[in-house]
Design an enzyme around this catalytic site. Structure first.
Site, mmCIF file in Angstrom:
data_model
loop_
_atom_site.group_PDB
_atom_site.id
_atom_site.type_symbol
_atom_site.label_atom_id
_atom_site.label_comp_id
_atom_site.label_asym_id
_atom_site.label_seq_id
_atom_site.Cartn_x
_atom_site.Cartn_y
_atom_site.Cartn_z
ATOM 1 N N ASN A 4 44.661 42.798 43.184
ATOM 2 C CA ASN A 4 44.072 41.458 43.192
ATOM 3 C C ASN A 4 42.560 41.614 43.348
ATOM 4 O O ASN A 4 42.072 41.906 44.435
ATOM 5 C CB ASN A 4 44.661 40.640 44.350
ATOM 6 C CG ASN A 4 44.053 39.253 44.430
ATOM 7 O OD1 ASN A 4 43.272 38.849 43.565
ATOM 8 N ND2 ASN A 4 44.382 38.506 45.475
ATOM 9 N N TRP A 5 41.875 41.439 42.239
ATOM 10 C CA TRP A 5 40.421 41.648 42.263
ATOM 11 C C TRP A 5 39.684 40.536 43.014
ATOM 12 O O TRP A 5 38.509 40.677 43.334
ATOM 13 C CB TRP A 5 39.865 41.720 40.831
ATOM 14 C CG TRP A 5 40.336 42.899 40.027
ATOM 15 C CD1 TRP A 5 41.146 43.929 40.450
ATOM 16 C CD2 TRP A 5 40.025 43.179 38.656
ATOM 17 N NE1 TRP A 5 41.352 44.818 39.425
ATOM 18 C CE2 TRP A 5 40.676 44.385 38.308
ATOM 19 C CE3 TRP A 5 39.259 42.528 37.684
ATOM 20 C CZ2 TRP A 5 40.578 44.955 37.026
ATOM 21 C CZ3 TRP A 5 39.161 43.084 36.409
ATOM 22 C CH2 TRP A 5 39.807 44.284 36.095
ATOM 23 N N LYS A 6 40.357 39.431 43.254
ATOM 24 C CA LYS A 6 39.724 38.260 43.881
ATOM 25 C C LYS A 6 38.460 37.884 43.071
ATOM 26 O O LYS A 6 38.479 38.011 41.858
ATOM 27 C CB LYS A 6 39.438 38.540 45.356
ATOM 28 C CG LYS A 6 40.713 39.006 46.084
ATOM 29 C CD LYS A 6 40.610 39.016 47.569
ATOM 30 C CE LYS A 6 41.944 39.472 48.157
ATOM 31 N NZ LYS A 6 41.996 39.443 49.601
ATOM 32 N N HIS A 33 48.196 32.371 47.170
ATOM 33 C CA HIS A 33 47.493 33.347 48.013
ATOM 34 C C HIS A 33 46.924 32.621 49.231
ATOM 35 O O HIS A 33 46.489 31.474 49.134
ATOM 36 C CB HIS A 33 46.375 34.019 47.205
ATOM 37 C CG HIS A 33 45.819 35.209 47.920
ATOM 38 N ND1 HIS A 33 44.904 35.094 48.943
ATOM 39 C CD2 HIS A 33 46.062 36.539 47.794
ATOM 40 C CE1 HIS A 33 44.614 36.307 49.403
ATOM 41 N NE2 HIS A 33 45.309 37.194 48.716
ATOM 42 N N GLU A 72 44.197 32.807 50.668
ATOM 43 C CA GLU A 72 42.817 32.320 50.494
ATOM 44 C C GLU A 72 42.813 30.986 49.752
ATOM 45 O O GLU A 72 41.996 30.118 50.023
ATOM 46 C CB GLU A 72 41.982 33.384 49.767
ATOM 47 C CG GLU A 72 41.669 34.555 50.691
ATOM 48 C CD GLU A 72 41.520 35.894 50.000
ATOM 49 O OE1 GLU A 72 41.359 35.927 48.769
ATOM 50 O OE2 GLU A 72 41.568 36.919 50.711
ATOM 51 N N GLU A 103 51.958 38.909 52.727
ATOM 52 C CA GLU A 103 50.584 39.258 53.086
ATOM 53 C C GLU A 103 50.225 38.623 54.428
ATOM 54 O O GLU A 103 49.819 37.451 54.478
ATOM 55 C CB GLU A 103 49.612 38.739 52.020
ATOM 56 C CG GLU A 103 49.836 39.337 50.650
ATOM 57 C CD GLU A 103 48.555 39.408 49.842
ATOM 58 O OE1 GLU A 103 48.301 40.460 49.262
ATOM 59 O OE2 GLU A 103 47.790 38.417 49.804
ATOM 60 N N GLY A 141 41.848 42.059 54.229
ATOM 61 C CA GLY A 141 40.409 42.322 54.234
ATOM 62 C C GLY A 141 39.867 42.693 55.600
ATOM 63 O O GLY A 141 38.653 42.700 55.814
ATOM 64 N N SER A 162 45.189 45.070 53.405
ATOM 65 C CA SER A 162 44.520 46.352 53.693
ATOM 66 C C SER A 162 45.353 47.573 53.298
ATOM 67 O O SER A 162 45.294 48.605 53.947
ATOM 68 C CB SER A 162 44.100 46.435 55.162
ATOM 69 O OG SER A 162 43.190 45.404 55.468
ATOM 70 N N GLY A 198 43.952 44.308 47.504
ATOM 71 C CA GLY A 198 42.650 43.685 47.279
ATOM 72 C C GLY A 198 41.571 44.744 47.147
ATOM 73 O O GLY A 198 41.383 45.346 46.084
ATOM 74 N N GLY A 199 40.864 44.984 48.229
ATOM 75 C CA GLY A 199 39.701 45.881 48.236
ATOM 76 C C GLY A 199 39.914 47.210 47.509
ATOM 77 O O GLY A 199 39.084 47.603 46.684
HETATM 78 P P1 13P Z 1 42.938 43.556 50.986
HETATM 79 O O1 13P Z 1 43.728 44.673 50.370
HETATM 80 O O2 13P Z 1 41.485 43.595 50.648
HETATM 81 O O3 13P Z 1 43.226 43.437 52.466
HETATM 82 O O4 13P Z 1 43.483 42.199 50.326
HETATM 83 C C1 13P Z 1 44.833 41.967 50.307
HETATM 84 C C2 13P Z 1 45.096 40.776 49.489
HETATM 85 O O5 13P Z 1 44.794 39.662 49.863
HETATM 86 C C3 13P Z 1 45.705 40.979 48.164
HETATM 87 O O6 13P Z 1 46.059 39.778 47.587
#
Ligand code: 13P
Length: 250
Positions: free
Chosen positions: A9-11, A94, A96, A166, A172, A212, A233-234
């Protein structure tokens, strides 16, 4: 045997050119793996990511969509548009989007149904906050989120849904759920699916862990009995780390 899925997930990261390069750089790992490899890109990166992914095992997802086909919804993108481009998956609900953009259990349900109608694989996110975990209501909360997301979805359709667990406190933050904690909640989700549908359906459905996940902790998480992949994500922004994680999923 459930096929594992590694989804990045590149966000809100990467320009179209940067996204295309990232897809190029993970192709070798994706092509060598048997798991599903998905990149969930910003809308503007979809065309270049799809182009870069052509002929490879990399599949391309959006990070959201609207549940109507078209109309006066300024700033929104419909499943029909995504389908037309060749997008195969979509992240829905998600945390967020739930926190900052008023996504609700009801809209997640509408979108999940719509994605299935359009033959797009919905990756539906659920997860508890730290406060919910500390007050001991995490399992109830997640069971509720799962039930509401899948409301009115028939057994023959639900198997195509992917659930991503999640925990909000792990997103994050660099704070990952332990292998046991993550597997425990994925197990809770699977038993909720069994109650809602049946054991066979629950056994077939894929449940990912996200929060994470990185090249160091992925191997342990992916070895757990109820964890069928990761939503990352990251670490999905670094080709080398993401490729390492793909390698662990096999
Ligand atoms: P991180 O891997 O950066 O914690 O993000 C997880 C996430 O929200 C994937 O959708």
């Amino acid at each position: 045997m459930r096929k594992k899925m590694i989804a990045g997930n590149w966000k809100m990261n990467n320009t179209p050119a940067e996204g295309a390069k990232l897809v190029q750089d993970i192709k070798a790992a994706a092509d060598a793996a048997t798991c599903d490899v998905v990149v969930c890109t910003p809308f503007v990166c979809l065309p270049s990511a799809l182009e870069a992914a052509k002929g490879s095992h990399v599949q391309v997802a959006a990070q959201n969509m609207h549940y109507e086909d078209k109309g006066a919804f300024t700033g929104e993108i419909s499943s029909v548009m995504l389908k037309d481009m060749g997008v195969t998956h979509v992240v829905l609900g998600h945390s967020e989007r739930r926190e900052y953009f008023a996504e609700s259990d009801q809209t997640v349900n509408l979108k999940t149904k719509k994605a299935l109608m359009e033959n797009i694989v919905p990756i539906v996110c659920v997860g508890e906050s730290l406060e919910q975990r500390e007050t001991g209501i995490a399992f109830d909360w997640i069971r509720m989120q799962v039930k509401l997301a899948l409301l009115g979805i028939a057994k023959e359709d639900v198997k195509r849904v992917v659930i991503a667990y999640e925990p909000i406190w792990a997103i994050g933050t660099g704070k990952t759920a332990t292998d046991e904690q993550a597997n425990e909640v994925c197990g809770v989700i699977r038993s909720a699916l069994k109650e809602l549908y049946d054991a066979e359906t629950a056994d077939e459905m894929r449940i990912l862990y996200g929060g994470s996940m990185n090249a160091k902790n992925a191997q342990g998480l992916l070895a757990q009995s109820d964890i069928d992949g990761g939503l990352i994500g990251g670490a999905s922004l670094k080709a080398e780390d993401f490729s390492t994680i793909i390698g662990f999923a096999g």
